[in-house]
Scaffold this motif. Structure first.
Motif, PDB file in Angstrom:
ATOM      1  N   GLY A 145       0.770  -1.242  -0.049  1.00 52.98           N
ATOM      2  CA  GLY A 145       0.176   0.136   0.091  1.00 52.98           C
ATOM      3  C   GLY A 145       0.806   1.240  -0.003  1.00 52.98           C
ATOM      4  O   GLY A 145       0.518   2.451  -0.686  1.00 52.98           O
ATOM      5  N   GLN A 146       1.807   1.237   0.866  1.00 48.69           N
ATOM      6  CA  GLN A 146       2.509   2.343   0.781  1.00 48.69           C
ATOM      7  C   GLN A 146       3.570   2.487  -0.616  1.00 48.69           C
ATOM      8  O   GLN A 146       3.818   3.733  -1.059  1.00 48.69           O
ATOM      9  N   GLY A 153       2.240   9.642  -6.030  1.00 47.06           N
ATOM     10  CA  GLY A 153       2.657  11.012  -5.911  1.00 47.06           C
ATOM     11  C   GLY A 153       2.076  11.384  -4.405  1.00 47.06           C
ATOM     12  O   GLY A 153       2.391  12.533  -4.024  1.00 47.06           O
ATOM     13  N   TRP A 154       1.793  10.662  -3.526  1.00 45.60           N
ATOM     14  CA  TRP A 154       1.411  10.961  -2.210  1.00 45.60           C
ATOM     15  C   TRP A 154       2.404  10.373  -1.154  1.00 45.60           C
ATOM     16  O   TRP A 154       2.567   9.222  -1.152  1.00 45.60           O
ATOM     17  N   LEU A 155       2.590  11.179  -0.101  1.00 44.39           N
ATOM     18  CA  LEU A 155       3.251  10.592   1.068  1.00 44.39           C
ATOM     19  C   LEU A 155       2.555   9.628   1.817  1.00 44.39           C
ATOM     20  O   LEU A 155       1.405  10.161   2.346  1.00 44.39           O
ATOM     21  N   PRO A 156       3.039   8.248   2.244  1.00 48.03           N
ATOM     22  CA  PRO A 156       1.974   7.610   2.917  1.00 48.03           C
ATOM     23  C   PRO A 156       2.147   7.577   4.510  1.00 48.03           C
ATOM     24  O   PRO A 156       2.206   6.644   5.391  1.00 48.03           O
ATOM     25  N   GLN A 157       2.231   8.936   5.025  1.00 44.49           N
ATOM     26  CA  GLN A 157       2.462   9.117   6.398  1.00 44.49           C
ATOM     27  C   GLN A 157       1.994  10.663   6.628  1.00 44.49           C
ATOM     28  O   GLN A 157       1.654  11.353   5.714  1.00 44.49           O
ATOM     29  N   LYS A 169     -10.920   7.953   3.810  1.00 41.53           N
ATOM     30  CA  LYS A 169      -9.831   6.652   3.848  1.00 41.53           C
ATOM     31  C   LYS A 169      -9.416   6.060   2.569  1.00 41.53           C
ATOM     32  O   LYS A 169     -10.480   5.545   1.774  1.00 41.53           O
ATOM     33  N   GLY A 170      -8.306   5.769   2.364  1.00 44.44           N
ATOM     34  CA  GLY A 170      -8.250   5.369   0.951  1.00 44.44           C
ATOM     35  C   GLY A 170      -7.851   6.399  -0.189  1.00 44.44           C
ATOM     36  O   GLY A 170      -7.135   5.946  -1.339  1.00 44.44           O
ATOM     37  N   HIS A 171      -8.278   7.567   0.102  1.00 44.69           N
ATOM     38  CA  HIS A 171      -8.298   8.405  -0.962  1.00 44.69           C
ATOM     39  C   HIS A 171      -7.621   9.893  -0.067  1.00 44.69           C
ATOM     40  O   HIS A 171      -7.979  11.187  -0.746  1.00 44.69           O
ATOM     41  N   LYS A 172      -6.746   9.859   0.885  1.00 51.13           N
ATOM     42  CA  LYS A 172      -6.307  11.175   1.285  1.00 51.13           C
ATOM     43  C   LYS A 172      -5.239  11.846   0.718  1.00 51.13           C
ATOM     44  O   LYS A 172      -4.370  11.015   0.164  1.00 51.13           O
ATOM     45  N   ILE A 173      -5.207  12.851   0.825  1.00 52.21           N
ATOM     46  CA  ILE A 173      -4.049  13.785   0.019  1.00 52.21           C
ATOM     47  C   ILE A 173      -3.707  14.833   0.812  1.00 52.21           C
ATOM     48  O   ILE A 173      -4.249  15.025   2.042  1.00 52.21           O
ATOM     49  N   HIS A 174      -2.431  15.436   0.546  1.00 55.97           N
ATOM     50  CA  HIS A 174      -1.999  16.421   1.427  1.00 55.97           C
ATOM     51  C   HIS A 174      -2.217  17.937   0.666  1.00 55.97           C
ATOM     52  O   HIS A 174      -1.811  18.156  -0.217  1.00 55.97           O
ATOM     53  N   LYS A 235       8.733  16.716  -3.651  1.00 56.47           N
ATOM     54  CA  LYS A 235       9.341  15.572  -3.705  1.00 56.47           C
ATOM     55  C   LYS A 235       9.239  14.890  -2.144  1.00 56.47           C
ATOM     56  O   LYS A 235       9.014  15.493  -1.184  1.00 56.47           O
ATOM     57  N   ASN A 236       8.685  13.501  -2.462  1.00 57.11           N
ATOM     58  CA  ASN A 236       8.405  12.660  -1.222  1.00 57.11           C
ATOM     59  C   ASN A 236       9.697  11.823  -0.600  1.00 57.11           C
ATOM     60  O   ASN A 236      10.291  11.111  -1.689  1.00 57.11           O
ATOM     61  N   ARG A 237      10.103  11.992   0.349  1.00 54.76           N
ATOM     62  CA  ARG A 237      11.306  11.184   0.912  1.00 54.76           C
ATOM     63  C   ARG A 237      10.697  10.321   1.977  1.00 54.76           C
ATOM     64  O   ARG A 237      10.194  10.376   2.962  1.00 54.76           O
TER      65      ARG A 237
END
Length: 547
Positions: A145-146, A153-157, A169-174, A235-237
């Protein structure tokens, strides 16, 4: 007989489907009442607890029953007790050391002790293996999932400060948090000046209202993590790898890279309780050495500390101020109407470059639309099965990199336009308010030091006499401020139209002078010109004017 209860919920879904801690405790207490057990203590771990916290609860429980000599453990199921072989060995050793010790798994109707039947022990072993398999499978699914989240293109945290999470849930964005993002951007800009340490930056941002999510001042280590986080430049680290992000950019790549250079340099600005205003700005004419500052009886004294220097006189800071402050008046445009006209004229002077920049932006936008269209076409080809998955992933990655490069180029053009427009106006306004800024009691020594570093390129000391040299922008302004002030001083309530007419006349005179006089400021080995920083001048002068 005494007993201890262990209740644990490992996920929010379990809590919502009847496996909550209160439900488990009620089940186990009812069971204890039927068996006439005396509950000594209840150990519980919620779904919000980390793996280390849950293991600590388990270890604390085993130490407690061993120390107090409690022979019975009550638990709902085997997987509530342990999900790894290491903990299972600890439990098994505890059981084997005393035949009176028992573990009751209420829902599974299973009681394990030293003399339990072989089929009961077999069930115990099987349940442990199944629990371990469940955890391994759960870990695998989480990692999948991560990975998919990062591919989108989204950070899993949780995002860093300046962003917030929205969506189901499942469609969360920042998205950008409008309340915090401006402060994070300002923190980057202040640190990029190179004149603040992490400690002083944290204190300054705390005064401006920046807080951690717990409402406290951000410590130095966390502030360094924020300044080093590429999330702010899309950029996601995650797990040591950096991938392109879909979140909105908060700062430019240039600003981020400048901050990284300052973070990596060997000699960062250090926090100092005392900061003399003229520190690092004054040079001794006798030996070209920097003037050293020290405090005596509450007063700052500057002196040359070079051995064998002919001039080592101690001079009080107030003596410096008496000579420098009148020089701030020389760069100020005293007529407010004229100053407004000059500022407006400087803002409008960049209009001749607008056409070129707009043309460049149109070309960039057309290029971006072509790349985006090609990216969408490749996706449709993939859905129709006309290209392979590997080919689509490769081309999609190239398109994302190209779009990021185009967005960066577009941002540079827009930022350069804003800086060009604001810099000249800031110089005029800063010159008018420079003395008021310096004499304000609200100003800190660091801000007064910044003011002098902007206005003067150098200050030379000979005995107790100070010889200043204006920076190029303020040198030009000082030259014509004397003419403008003298010409407009007798005029009261000057009309704007008349000021514009006079300003145009001066502009023509300036151009005529520049074309007729030969340049004398070429840099040579004997006459090195002072290197002036323009990368943050607009930001630094704007920061002084905002307060």
């Amino acid at each position: 007989m005494k007993a201890v209860i262990l209740a644990r919920v490992s996920s929010r879904e379990q809590e919502e489907t009847g496996y909550s801690l209160p439900a488990q405790e009620k089940l186990l207490k009812d069971y204890a009442a039927r068996k006439q057990f005396q509950i000594v203590k209840v150990f519980s771990a919620s779904e919000s607890a980390s793996g280390a916290k849950q293991r600590k609860v388990f270890c604390d429980m085993m130490k407690f029953v061993e120390k107090k000599g409690i022979p019975h453990l009550l638990c709902e199921k085997v997987d509530r007790m342990t999900r790894n072989l290491k903990d299972a060995v600890i439990v098994n050793d505890w059981l084997e050391s005393n035949p009176e010790r028992q573990i009751h798994f209420v829902k599974q109707n299973l009681i394990i002790h030293k003399n339990a039947k072989s089929d009961e022990k077999f069930r115990w072993d099987i349940e442990i293996v199944l629990a371990k398999k469940y955890i391994s499978n759960l870990s695998e699914e989480v990692k999948k999932g991560q990975k998919e989240k990062l591919a989108q293109g989204w950070l899993p945290q949780k995002p860093p400060l300046g962003y917030k999470t929205i969506g189901e849930k499942g469609h969360k964005i920042h998205v950008i948090d409008d309340g915090v993002a401006p402060l994070i951007r300002e923190a980057f800009e202040l640190y990029a000046t190179g004149q603040r340490s992490l400690k002083t930056l944290g204190e300054a941002m705390f005064e401006k209202g920046l807080r951690s999510r717990s409402g406290r001042m951000i410590p130095k280590s966390r502030l360094a993590d924020i300044l080093n986080d590429p999330f702010y430049i899309r950029k996601n680290r995650f797990n040591g790898q950096i991938t392109p992000g879909e979140q909105e950019r908060l700062i430019s790549d240039d600003l981020f890279n400048n901050v990284q250079e300052i973070l990596r340099r060997k000699h960062n600005p250090k926090y100092r309780k005392h900061c003399p205003v003229f520190k690092g700005l004054v040079v001794c004419e006798g030996c070209n050495g920097r003037v050293t500052w020290e405090t005596q009886k509450g007063h700052w004294y500057g002196h040359c500390n070079t051995r064998n220097c002919p001039s080592r006189l101690y001079v009080r800071q107030e003596k410096f101020e008496e000579q420098v402050l009148p020089l701030l008046d020389r760069i100020a445009i005293k007529n407010s109407s004229l100053a407004e006209v000059i500022q407006r004229g400087m803002r409008e002077s960049y209009m001749d470059q607008v056409a070129y920049r707009e043309s460049s932006l149109e070309q960039i936008e057309e290029h971006r639309m072509r790349v985006q269209k090609r990216k969408d076409t490749m996706y449709e080809d993939r859905l129709e099965g006309r290209i392979s998955l590997e080919r689509w992933q490769l081309e999609d990655k190239k398109a994302d990199a190209l779009l990021a490069e185009i967005d960066e180029q577009r941002g540079k053009i827009r930022k350069a336009e804003t800086d060009y427009r604001d810099l000249g106006a800031n110089v005029v306004e800063l010159a008018r308010k420079s003395r008021r800024i310096y004499e304000s009691k609200k100003r800190k020594p660091q801000e007064r030091h910044l003011l002098f570093s902007l206005v003067f390129s150098s200050l030379s000391l000979n005995a107790d006499r100070l010889t200043p040299t204006y920076s190029p922008a303020f040198a030009t302004l000082e030259e014509f401020a004397q003419i403008w002030n003298k010409k407009f001083e007798p005029i009261q309530n000057t009309a704007i139209s008349g000021a514009v007419y006079e300003l145009e006349a001066f502009d023509k005179a300036i151009k005529a002078k520049e074309s007729s006089e030969p340049r004398k400021d070429f840099r040579t080995s004997k006459n090195p010109r002072h290197s002036v920083r323009f990368s943050h001048s607009a930001e630094e002068s704007g920061a002084l004017l905002r307060r």
